[in-house]
Design a protein around this motif. Structure first.
Motif, PDB file in Angstrom:
ATOM      1  N   GLY A 152     -17.618  48.780  18.722  1.00 43.15           N
ATOM      2  CA  GLY A 152     -18.401  49.278  17.600  1.00 43.15           C
ATOM      3  C   GLY A 152     -17.838  48.859  16.256  1.00 43.15           C
ATOM      4  N   ILE A 153     -16.578  48.436  16.241  1.00 45.07           N
ATOM      5  CA  ILE A 153     -15.993  47.958  14.979  1.00 45.07           C
ATOM      6  C   ILE A 153     -16.670  46.671  14.536  1.00 45.07           C
ATOM      7  N   ILE A 154     -17.090  45.857  15.509  1.00 46.28           N
ATOM      8  CA  ILE A 154     -17.601  44.527  15.192  1.00 46.28           C
ATOM      9  C   ILE A 154     -18.859  44.570  14.324  1.00 46.28           C
ATOM     10  N   PRO A 155     -19.915  45.359  14.696  1.00 53.02           N
ATOM     11  CA  PRO A 155     -21.107  45.366  13.815  1.00 53.02           C
ATOM     12  C   PRO A 155     -20.826  45.906  12.420  1.00 53.02           C
ATOM     13  N   VAL A 156     -19.955  46.921  12.309  1.00 48.85           N
ATOM     14  CA  VAL A 156     -19.608  47.431  10.983  1.00 48.85           C
ATOM     15  C   VAL A 156     -18.885  46.355  10.185  1.00 48.85           C
ATOM     16  N   TYR A 157     -18.001  45.625  10.844  1.00 47.32           N
ATOM     17  CA  TYR A 157     -17.266  44.545  10.187  1.00 47.32           C
ATOM     18  C   TYR A 157     -18.224  43.435   9.746  1.00 47.32           C
ATOM     19  N   CYS A 158     -19.281  43.218  10.540  1.00 45.37           N
ATOM     20  CA  CYS A 158     -20.285  42.213  10.172  1.00 45.37           C
ATOM     21  C   CYS A 158     -21.036  42.626   8.913  1.00 45.37           C
ATOM     22  N   VAL A 159     -21.423  43.903   8.835  1.00 46.29           N
ATOM     23  CA  VAL A 159     -22.162  44.383   7.670  1.00 46.29           C
ATOM     24  C   VAL A 159     -21.289  44.296   6.416  1.00 46.29           C
ATOM     25  N   THR A 160     -19.999  44.627   6.552  1.00 47.33           N
ATOM     26  CA  THR A 160     -19.121  44.478   5.392  1.00 47.33           C
ATOM     27  C   THR A 160     -19.022  43.015   4.983  1.00 47.33           C
ATOM     28  N   GLY A 161     -19.208  42.101   5.947  1.00 50.67           N
ATOM     29  CA  GLY A 161     -19.205  40.681   5.635  1.00 50.67           C
ATOM     30  C   GLY A 161     -20.345  40.295   4.714  1.00 50.67           C
ATOM     31  N   VAL A 162     -21.505  40.978   4.844  1.00 51.03           N
ATOM     32  CA  VAL A 162     -22.634  40.702   3.957  1.00 51.03           C
ATOM     33  C   VAL A 162     -22.250  40.993   2.509  1.00 51.03           C
ATOM     34  N   ALA A 163     -21.686  42.192   2.276  1.00 45.89           N
ATOM     35  CA  ALA A 163     -21.258  42.549   0.923  1.00 45.89           C
ATOM     36  C   ALA A 163     -20.132  41.638   0.446  1.00 45.89           C
ATOM     37  N   TYR A 164     -19.232  41.314   1.344  1.00 43.15           N
ATOM     38  CA  TYR A 164     -18.122  40.422   1.019  1.00 43.15           C
ATOM     39  C   TYR A 164     -18.638  39.063   0.558  1.00 43.15           C
ATOM     40  N   GLY A 165     -19.639  38.542   1.272  1.00 43.42           N
ATOM     41  CA  GLY A 165     -20.224  37.247   0.913  1.00 43.42           C
ATOM     42  C   GLY A 165     -20.894  37.274  -0.445  1.00 43.42           C
ATOM     43  N   MET A 166     -21.544  38.389  -0.775  1.00 44.12           N
ATOM     44  CA  MET A 166     -22.172  38.514  -2.082  1.00 44.12           C
ATOM     45  C   MET A 166     -21.126  38.458  -3.193  1.00 44.12           C
ATOM     46  N   VAL A 167     -20.038  39.194  -2.998  1.00 42.11           N
ATOM     47  CA  VAL A 167     -18.980  39.221  -3.999  1.00 42.11           C
ATOM     48  C   VAL A 167     -18.314  37.855  -4.131  1.00 42.11           C
ATOM     49  N   GLU A 168     -18.008  37.230  -2.988  1.00 43.73           N
ATOM     50  CA  GLU A 168     -17.279  35.967  -3.004  1.00 43.73           C
ATOM     51  C   GLU A 168     -18.096  34.836  -3.623  1.00 43.73           C
ATOM     52  N   LEU A 169     -19.427  34.819  -3.376  1.00 41.37           N
ATOM     53  CA  LEU A 169     -20.243  33.759  -3.963  1.00 41.37           C
ATOM     54  C   LEU A 169     -20.274  33.884  -5.486  1.00 41.37           C
ATOM     55  N   ILE A 170     -20.491  35.108  -5.979  1.00 42.70           N
ATOM     56  CA  ILE A 170     -20.504  35.299  -7.428  1.00 42.70           C
ATOM     57  C   ILE A 170     -19.141  34.943  -8.014  1.00 42.70           C
TER      58      ILE A 170
END
Length: 535
Positions: A152-170
């Motif tokens: 169950g850690i994996i899907p939560v970690y994936c969702v945090t990746g979405v926010a992480y990607g938004m921050v990193e691109l900007i």
């Protein structure tokens, strides 16, 4: 006495408005990085420990590094999704607002694992496990973790990746919005931001390994992450709008819906990746950027997220020691970025830094012959010390190369009406790095778990051989650009980049240019329709 003259002189090159924005941006990014290190370090240790515990308690074969590396690879893949979601959002709202909300969402999802752990019987480590005593190294020591499914850690970690990607691109494109296309200003800003970024990263890594995980456990060590992310959101909100103008009235009504813009975002992201690939692979001027940037970044990430966990858990018996090694790596990045900031006028191109980066990767060859004592934190410090020069070379190369890419491609912005060359090339390089990591790391993790012999033989392959291949590729790429045969080239392709853009060039590289193509098309269509009606 320390001479602050070079730092003061470099800071004075920015205008008062630029200095204000840089200051708030740095404060935000330091809070972000500190919280990020606490989260990433804790989650890596949590997954490693829980999967080892699951295998011990059920008597099944270990799949620890297969799943841990799968989670990291998926997290990176979802970062691409986050970068796509940025496109329609940044068109409707100011960059600073999107950045602030993205980091708040990131913080909320990190809190979910804390809630789940508490709801399923998790607790803080028992008193006898806390410092000055060390944690037991046996797998059964982690009984105080919550009894939820480890997968169950994996899907939560994936969702945090979405926010992480938004921050990193900007984070990758905002420097040009703040200071323009002058490579000297870009290099200085990238360097100074990287310095403070790594100060926070180094402090966050050491704090996580030495205080948070030993006292709170890997299941609770990231309690500070939502707090740090909230502070980052506040600081970033104070940055100016960077030229963004909100649409009102008829203009807002004519703007496409978010869903339409989101679909367009996926389309244009794909188009950007294809355009970036075309720019890179059809020109000697840019083809070397793929190995020089994407593969070098992959090597750095695997050092921290792939090799360090194996050394910490299998060599030393303590997953938390990974963050000590990452702290050493972050300190090396700090020194590398600081060196570029102070000596930006001595080394004019990224070539010398990339060559140094490749050669320093060979330091990992000592690891297959390293036999540390288990459960001794001093052994982790030894490895951390050897990671410092490796990451010094990478950070110096990354900062210098990022500035070179931003400055050289800023001159090409007017060649395309639909896709920004800078956005396209960065998208392609980013996707290339993510794909390489997402594909290779789970395969290597499966190899680690399936190997029944001495773990040192595994480290020989995933460390020595693996990093030697990366070194050879990066080093070969540095001889591709025209003028790169010199030890310290003055220019590449006879192109002088340390001058400001002209007014026309600045207009073509205005903030959000790469995100506005679809809206411009719609408004142009509406305008033409209105003209026909009036006729």
């Amino acid at each position: 006495m320390v001479n602050l003259g070079p730092i003061t002189k470099a800071w004075d090159t920015f205008t008062p408005g630029e200095r204000r924005n840089i200051a708030f941006y740095i404060l935000g990014i330091m809070c972000y990085k500190f919280g990020l290190e606490a989260f990433n370090g804790s989650i890596s240790a949590l997954m490693t420990n829980k999967y080892d515990y699951d295998a011990w308690s059920t008597g099944t074969a270990k799949q620890t590094f297969t799943k841990q590396q799968l989670a990291v690879g998926l997290n990176y893949a979802f970062q691409c999704v986050g970068s796509i979601l940025i496109a329609p959002l940044i068109q409707r709202y100011a960059t600073k607002n999107v950045l602030s909300v993205a980091i708040l969402v990131f913080g909320i999802f990190t809190a979910i694992l804390l809630i789940v752990d508490a709801a399923t019987g998790g607790s803080f480590p028992p008193e006898e496990y806390q410092p000055p005593n060390t944690h037991p190294s046996d797998d059964e020591a982690f009984w105080y973790y919550g009894r939820y499914n480890s997968d169950g850690i994996i899907p939560v970690y994936c969702v945090t990746g979405v926010a992480y990607g938004m921050v990193e691109l900007i984070r990758r494109v905002i420097p040009r919005d703040i200071v323009g296309g002058n490579v000297q200003k870009l290099r200085r800003m990238d360097s100074i931001v990287h310095v403070f970024y790594e100060i926070a990263g180094t402090a966050g890594s050491f704090c996580t390994a030495l205080a948070l995980i030993p006292n709170f456990g890997a299941n609770r060590a990231f309690l500070i992450t939502p707090v740090c992310f909230s502070l980052a959101a506040g600081f970033w909100f104070l940055v100016s709008k960077l030229g963004f103008k909100a649409k009102h009235g008829d203009k807002l009504a004519k703007q496409p819906s978010y869903i339409k813009l989101l679909i367009s975002g996926f389309y244009y992201f794909g188009q950007s990746v294809c355009t970036g690939g075309k720019i890179i692979f059809t020109s000697r001027k840019f083809v070397w950027l793929m190995p020089g940037y994407a593969i070098a970044l992959y090597g750095h990430r695997y050092l921290e997220n792939g090799l360090a966990p194996v050394i910490a858990r299998r060599y030393m018996g303590q997953s938390s020691y990974q963050q000590i090694m990452v702290g050493g790596s972050n300190f090396g990045e700090l020194l590398g970025a600081l060196f570029v900031f102070l000596f930006t006028n001595l080394i004019h191109t990224p070539i010398p830094w990339l060559r140094l980066d490749g050669l320093l990767l060979l330091i990992v060859w000592y690891l297959p012959f390293f036999y540390p004592a288990r459960n001794q934190i001093s052994e982790a410090w030894k490895v951390a010390a050897t990671f410092i020069p490796i990451s010094f070379g990478w950070a110096a190369g990354d900062v210098s190369l990022a500035a070179y890419i931003q400055a050289s491609l800023a001159r090409l912005e007017s060649t395309s009406s639909e896709v920004s060359p800078l956005g396209a090339v960065m998208a392609f390089l980013y996707v290339t790095y993510v794909v390489i990591y997402a594909v290779v790391s789970p395969l290597v993790g499966s190899y680690i778990d399936s190997y029944q012999g001495d773990i040192h033989e595994v480290v020989l392959n995933i460390g020595g051989v693996h990093f030697t291949i990366i070194m050879a590729i990066v080093l070969a790429a540095t001889f591709i650009p025209k003028g790169s045969l010199a030890i310290n080239p003055e220019m590449l392709f006879n192109e002088k980049l340390d001058v400001d853009l002209t007014d026309d060039e600045k207009a073509m590289t205005a903030p959000h240019q790469e995100f506005a193509a679809e809206a411009e098309k719609v408004e142009d269509t509406n305008r033409k329709g209105s003209e026909k009606s009036s006729l």
